[in-house]
Structure formats: structure tokens, C-alpha cells
Enzyme design. Structure first.
Site, PDB file in Angstrom:
ATOM      1  N   ALA A 149       0.837  -1.204   0.000  1.00  0.00           N
ATOM      2  CA  ALA A 149       0.000   0.000   0.000  1.00  0.00           C
ATOM      3  C   ALA A 149       0.871   1.253   0.000  1.00  0.00           C
ATOM      4  O   ALA A 149       1.811   1.350  -0.792  1.00  0.00           O
ATOM      5  CB  ALA A 149      -0.974  -0.036   1.172  1.00  0.00           C
ATOM      6  N   CYS A 150       0.588   2.204   0.878  1.00  0.00           N
ATOM      7  CA  CYS A 150       1.281   3.493   0.851  1.00  0.00           C
ATOM      8  C   CYS A 150       2.741   3.412   1.292  1.00  0.00           C
ATOM      9  O   CYS A 150       3.478   4.385   1.148  1.00  0.00           O
ATOM     10  CB  CYS A 150       0.526   4.509   1.704  1.00  0.00           C
ATOM     11  N   SER A 151       3.164   2.287   1.817  1.00  0.00           N
ATOM     12  CA  SER A 151       4.562   2.120   2.202  1.00  0.00           C
ATOM     13  C   SER A 151       5.383   1.405   1.135  1.00  0.00           C
ATOM     14  O   SER A 151       6.553   1.073   1.359  1.00  0.00           O
ATOM     15  CB  SER A 151       4.662   1.343   3.526  1.00  0.00           C
TER      16      SER A 151
END
Length: 373
Positions: A155-157
Site C-alpha cells: 500500500a502506501c509504504s
């Protein structure tokens, strides 16, 4: 073990901008159409009326003022409310690969590298355009790079998690030069019809070149001092779209098949996780948070970033310490912290320390501590 540097970054910026005012106008027209369509049920109390959005609400809740998108007409069509992409034949380059190649070429040029110098391509993003073949392999072929490629998703990481994989590959000698691309076509998985999140995301692609320090020739290089990753399962950010939907006979247009979150819970729980993660990572390298010249943080929410920095440095810190790109780009998932690094590092001098950090669904958090050579 080899010393490892970031020697170049690149950015693909989509051609269209949607301002908050444009977004609100389209959303409110959608709301009026829906409320008109369900007027009798609303009057009978069996259907809940939708509520208008407004610019002030968006900017207060997030700090976002606009976002870039690959296609805007479909998003702003109140009878559609999602982008309109043209399907491509199998022998055409895919949209995700196309924007990744654009960012990659810019990063390679900044690093003074040719595609054939690359021996690994990591495509790390919140969503992949298809299940297979891997997007990274298509990008590798389109560039003319060697070695191998693979996709990864945290995801966002995703970008910081890919940075650790690249760092380890180069440090160990398995690779000499790794290219990371973060193509984020977030407009395709955002629920533009939901008042609580219709303003959050924007499209973009970033690219990063990671290579052996002794082989780097770029005029600007950043030594990677260390990386640290952590995950902790949470359902507070979730998207259930996937290959099993058809077998489950589930509705492909159901609300759970696009981005959704429990925003207040995410804010409350992720801020302390991210701040403690960065502090512990720096401590392991014998660095105080106040010794860091710049924090390039994940760009999800202005208040979130301000609180993370306040916990780290013990007071208010402005854009000089934690630059903001959220107002212009909105949340670009894994690419946000890389955009901040790409656009806000030129004024730092040799020896200055920085932290690239992302956090998001999972929960996941990744940090990369760098030093300008």
C-alpha cells in the site's frame, strides 16, 4: 558489503489538475441527482439523503488544495464519477508501464545511467494494473533494462519497502544498480462518490535509482545509512477488489471494492506508530531526531504529518523541516514521500541527514535514513 547511494529520482506528473472547487461542484451535482432519484424513499425515511461537500471541509480535513489526474472528464461527470480510460490491446504498452517508463527515464538521466546499466526493476505501488505478467517485467522490457523485475505492494509504504530491498540487493553485491518505480493511478481505486474520501488521492509516478557508491557518477548522491520496516495488521484501511470477487459472486461495484478507511482511527493509531518507528530507527544509528535536517514524510494528511514531527522534535516544525507536497499533489499513495524528496532536497549541503518515511494500510511503516555526500 558495498556502500549504497540514491543517485537519481524522477517524476511523472499527469496532464490534468482537478481543483477542490471543481471536485466539489461535480460531487454536489452527483448528490443532487441521487437525492432527486431517491426523493420518495428519503421522504419515507427508508433511504438516507446524501450531503454536499465543500472546499472548506476538504482543506480543513486534509490540507489538500488540488490533485493531478491522468483523466478528469470522467471523474467530474456526475453520472459517472470515475476516470474514463481506454482499454489497450495486449501488444500495446499498458498505462501503468507507460507512466513508469517516463519517470524512470528521468531518474536514470539524473543518475547518469543508461537502461542497460540497470540489473533489477522493482515496481512498487498500492495497486497493480493486472495480475500478470508482472508490471515490472513490462517496464524492464520497455526501458531495455537487464536482469530481472518484480512487483510488490505494501500500500502506501510500497516505495520505502522497495528501497530496503534495493539497498540490500546492492549492498550484498547481488545487484549493482536497481531501479524502483512507483506508478500510482489512484484515481481508478478511489471512491469519488464518498464525501469522506472523494478528495484524498491524485495520480503520479516516481522513480528512484539505487546503486553502488563506487560506481555512481551523479553530481548529487545520497548515502543510505539504514532502512527499517514494520507491519501491524489493521482493517482500518482496506480495499477488497481482487481476483476472487467473481468466484465469490460478489458485486463488482460494491462499496468495499474501492478505497475505504476509518479516518479517525487511522489518524489516532498511525501517528504514534510512525513517530516511534522513526525515533527507534534513528536511535539504532545513534542519531537524535533534532540532528535530522529534513523529514520527507508520507503525504496523506497535513495534521498527521505535523503531529508526527511534533512528537519527534518536541515542537512545531515548518516546511523547512517537513516539506509539504500534499496541497498540490494530494495523497499519491506510495509516491508521496518520494515526491517530497524529489522536490525538496536541493538546498541541503554535504553531510546533512534526512529521513524518507511512509506509512499506511497494513498498518505498514518504512523509513530510510540518508546522508548527502
Amino acid at each position: 558489503m558495498h556502500d549504497v547511494v540514491i543517485s537519481g529520482t524522477g517524476l511523472y506528473q499527469p496532464p490534468h489538475v482537478i481543483t477542490n472547487a471543481e471536485l466539489v461542484e461535480a460531487f454536489n451535482r452527483y448528490v443532487d441527482l441521487q437525492n432527486e432519484q431517491h426523493a420518495e424513499a428519503i421522504a419515507a425515511g427508508t433511504h438516507q439523503a446524501l450531503v454536499h461537500s465543500n472546499v472548506e471541509f476538504i482543506e480543513k480535513a486534509s490540507g489538500i488544495k488540488q490533485r493531478y489526474v491522468i483523466e478528469k472528464d470522467g471523474v467530474l461527470d456526475p453520472t459517472r464519477m470515475y476516470p474514463r480510460f481506454q482499454e489497450r490491446a495486449d501488444d500495446e504498452i499498458s498505462l501503468m508501464a507507460e507512466i513508469a517508463v517516463d519517470a524512470a527515464r528521468k531518474a536514470l538521466a539524473a543518475a547518469g545511467k543508461r537502461p542497460e546499466d540497470v540489473d533489477a526493476v522493482f515496481c512498487s505501488a498500492a495497486n497493480m494494473q493486472r495480475a500478470y505478467p508482472a508490471m515490472a517485467v513490462e517496464i524492464q522490457q520497455a526501458l531495455g533494462a537487464g536482469g530481472y523485475g518484480f512487483d510488490m505492494n505494501v500500500a502506501c509504504s510500497s516505495a520505502t519497502f522497495a528501497l530496503e530491498q534495493a539497498y540490500n540487493a546492492v549492498r550484498s553485491g547481488a545487484s549493482k544498480c536497481v531501479l524502483i518505480v512507483n506508478p500510482e493511478i489512484t484515481s481508478a481505486h478511489l471512491e469519488w462518490k464518498d464525501r469522506d474520501c472523494h478528495f484524498i488521492f491524485g495520480d503520479v509516478c516516481t522513480a528512484i535509482v539505487v546503486e553502488r557508491a563506487d560506481l555512481a557518477t551523479a553530481p548529487e548522491q545520497w548515502s543510505i545509512l539504514g532502512t527499517k520496516l514494520a507491519t501491524q495488521f489493521s482493517n482500518n484501511i482496506r480495499n477488497n477488489f481482487g481476483f476472487m470477487n467473481k468466484a465469490e459472486d460478489s458485486d463488482p461495484d460494491a462499496r468495499d471494492k474501492t478505497f475505504r478507511q476509518e479516518g479517525r482511527k487511522v489518524f489516532k493509531e498511525v501517528v504514534p506508530i510512525a513517530a516511534a518507528h522513526i525515533e527507534n530507527h534513528l536511535a539504532s544509528l545513534h542519531i537524535q531526531p533534532t540532528d535530522v535536517s529534513r523529514y520527507w514524510l508520507h503525504q496523506a494528511n497535513l495534521g498527521m504529518n505535523q503531529l508526527v514531527i511534533k512528537k519527534l522534535v518536541g515542537g512545531e516544525a515548518g516546511a523547512e523541516i517537513a516539506p509539504l507536497i500534499l496541497d498540490t499533489y494530494a495523497n499519491t499513495a506510495s509516491a508521496g514521500s518520494v515526491i517530497a524528496f524529489h522536490e525538496h532536497r536541493a538546498n541541503l549541503k554535504s553531510g546533512d541527514l534526512g529521513v524518507i518515511c511512509s506509512f499506511g494500510a497494513g498498518y505498514s511503516v518504512g523509513s530510510v535514513v540518508v546522508k548527502k555526500r
